[in-house]
Design a protein around this motif. Structure first.
Motif, PDB file in Angstrom:
ATOM      1  N   ARG A 306      17.517   1.554  14.516  1.00  0.00           N
ATOM      2  CA  ARG A 306      16.796   3.012  14.873  1.00  0.00           C
ATOM      3  C   ARG A 306      16.286   3.617  14.797  1.00  0.00           C
ATOM      4  NH1 ARG A 306      15.491   7.056  16.179  1.00  0.00           N
ATOM      5  NH2 ARG A 306      16.426   9.659  16.150  1.00  0.00           N
ATOM      6  N   HIS A 356      18.823  12.176  20.257  1.00  0.00           N
ATOM      7  CA  HIS A 356      20.615  11.877  19.513  1.00  0.00           C
ATOM      8  C   HIS A 356      20.399  12.696  21.009  1.00  0.00           C
ATOM      9  CE1 HIS A 356      18.177  11.600  15.813  1.00  0.00           C
ATOM     10  NE2 HIS A 356      17.267  13.143  16.351  1.00  0.00           N
ATOM     11  N   HIS A 363      13.493  12.296  21.686  1.00  0.00           N
ATOM     12  CA  HIS A 363      12.143  11.837  21.631  1.00  0.00           C
ATOM     13  C   HIS A 363      11.718  11.787  22.977  1.00  0.00           C
ATOM     14  CE1 HIS A 363      13.511  14.020  18.480  1.00  0.00           C
ATOM     15  NE2 HIS A 363      13.896  12.991  17.665  1.00  0.00           N
ATOM     16  N   GLU A 402      13.816  19.902  17.252  1.00  0.00           N
ATOM     17  CA  GLU A 402      14.440  19.678  15.902  1.00  0.00           C
ATOM     18  C   GLU A 402      12.798  19.401  14.990  1.00  0.00           C
ATOM     19  OE1 GLU A 402      16.420  16.133  15.243  1.00  0.00           O
ATOM     20  OE2 GLU A 402      14.926  14.946  15.647  1.00  0.00           O
ATOM     21  N   HIS A 403      11.614  19.878  16.021  1.00  0.00           N
ATOM     22  CA  HIS A 403      10.517  19.592  15.201  1.00  0.00           C
ATOM     23  C   HIS A 403       9.742  20.621  14.793  1.00  0.00           C
ATOM     24  CE1 HIS A 403      10.326  15.004  16.190  1.00  0.00           C
ATOM     25  NE2 HIS A 403      10.970  15.048  15.548  1.00  0.00           N
TER      26      HIS A 403
HETATM   27 ZN    ZN Z   1      15.104  12.879  15.755  1.00  0.00          ZN
END
Ligand code: ZN
Length: 444
Positions: A306, A356, A363, A402-403
């Motif tokens: 992963r 996720h 992503h 999340e980035h």
């Molecule tokens: Zn991630």
């Protein structure tokens, strides 16, 4: 200065007047006061692992890069209060180790944890693989210490669990990407340390089956569920091709995969539950095949599959990235629809979706066609973004799960965010950084 002027994706490369490396929060405040008086832009930087160019100076050469790497002390660990106060330059792995040394657990976990730092994790509200159980960085901090452009230090540090005294300034600075102040330290939440862990790897037919499996596992594992990650076969193929020492843990190839982690406090509890739930999922037709790690080494090998997805994709050539979120229930529709539109517009591109699932965060990266020219493919970044983000918008999603926004998604943010919310963000920015010295060009 060179290591401070580029970033991991090679999309941005800037110039700077200098790189400053203060050792204390007071020094950070003094630097900001001087830069504020001189009108010099300040680019705060942690471990320089950010993926949206938020830590990189522009090409003008007029900016000061402010590295927080020497603010690297663990100030205090209060195990009885489940809290620890650490400085911004402490790496995520060091913070995890400090928690473990006190028989506690700090749950943030990401592929770059050996080099990313707590200050950067906070400034970007980092997520990672345990958000499903513990939330993102915004949920993991009790307080922050922040240097403001006028040189003062603002502190909400401390182990208080309840403090209902006005605006939530802690959460305001978390995710502000260095545009409101420079985070110099934080009090982080700690948790009891799990004593058993189970990691399963399941072969799936499609994302719709992954969604059914997720709900099945949630219902049976309850709070033991610590991670639920998915990847397509296209991603696993790249890992097996490019990352030495990896192998397919299942006998046959499958279109999709899920990696499921359970954690529990009694010895053997997670392993017992994991074995039962995997067997029940196979019985119920919610997976085509499954394997459960029988040792820590096997668990690490499954996680490596992963965690190597980004690196493997990099070695395969150019890829156009997306970090999207939609409601968890819409993930199958998102993946199907984005794949369909991409195939129609640009048939040779290769989607490599992973991420996720439990948080509704994928992503959705697109690898260059086999044998294509990398630069030519990357020139289509905006076009492919528009296709993928079009689906995201239709499903009520987010263009950055999340980035963060950084430089990369600033214009996209302005196209997608509620204009009244953007006005409120600008008003806050103007109040805290009236001269606009903090990370100009990032976020707003
Ligand atoms: Zn991630």
């Amino acid at each position: 200065m060179s290591p401070y002027l580029g970033e991991p994706r090679d999309l941005y490369h800037g110039r700077a007047l200098c790189v400053l490396k203060p050792r204390t929060a007071r020094e950070v405040g003094d630097i900001l006061a001087l830069c504020n008086a001189a009108g010099a832009p300040v680019i705060p930087q942690g471990g320089n692992t950010g993926l949206v160019g938020g830590q990189t100076p522009d090409a003008s050469g007029a900016s000061v890069v402010l590295s927080l790497e020497r603010l690297n002390r663990i100030r205090a660990v209060d195990a009885a209060a489940d809290a620890m106060t650490v400085e911004a330059g402490v790496t995520l792995a060091q913070a995890q180790d400090a928690a473990q040394a006190a028989d506690r657990f700090f749950p943030l976990s990401l592929a770059s944890e050996g080099s990313c730092t707590i200050g950067g994790n906070l400034a970007t509200n980092a997520g990672g693989v345990h958000v499903i159980a513990f939330g993102s960085m915004r949920d993991l901090a009790l307080g922050v210490e922040v240097a403001l452009p006028d040189g003062r230090l603002l502190s909400t540090l401390g182990a208080l669990r309840k403090d209902n005294t006005g605006y939530d300034l802690t959460r305001l600075f978390i995710g502000s990407e260095g545009t409101l102040g420079v985070i110099t330290a934080a009090t982080l939440k700690l948790f009891p340390r799990p004593r058993s862990r189970a990691v399963g790897f399941l072969g799936l037919r499609d994302p719709a089956q992954a969604l059914k499996l997720l709900n099945f596992v949630k219902g049976r594992a309850g709070p033991m569920l610590n991670a639920f990650e998915v990847a397509s076969r296209s991603g696993l193929d790249l890992v097996l091709r490019h990352i030495p020492g990896t192998r397919d843990p299942l006998a046959q190839p499958h279109e999709w995969y899920a990696l499921v982690e359970l954690a529990a406090f009694a010895d053997g509890e997670a392993e017992r539950a994991g074995a039962e739930i995997l067997a029940a999922a196979l019985d119920a037709g919610l997976a085509q095949d499954a394997t459960l790690a029988q040792s820590l080494d096997q668990a690490a090998a499954l996680w490596k599959l992963r965690e190597s997805l980004s690196e493997a994709q990099k070695r395969e050539g150019g890829s156009i990235k997306h970090d999207i979120a939609v409601p968890v229930s819409e993930i199958p529709r998102f993946i199907d629809e984005a794949g369909r539109r991409l195939a129609a517009a640009f048939p040779p591109a290769r989607p490599v979706p992973f991420g996720h699932m439990g948080d509704g965060n994928i992503h959705y990266n697109v690898s260059q066609p086999v044998g294509a020219d990398k630069a030519q493919f990357l020139a289509r970044w905006a076009e492919i973004n528009a296709i993928v983000h079009g689906v995201v918008r239709e499903l009520g999603g987010s263009i950055s799960a999340e980035h963060g926004i950084g430089r990369l998604k600033r214009d996209l943010l302005h196209e997608t965010k509620d204009p009244v919310a953007l006005d409120a963000m600008r008003a806050i920015k103007a109040a805290l950084d009236p001269n606009g010295i903090l990370n100009p060009g990032v976020l707003l």
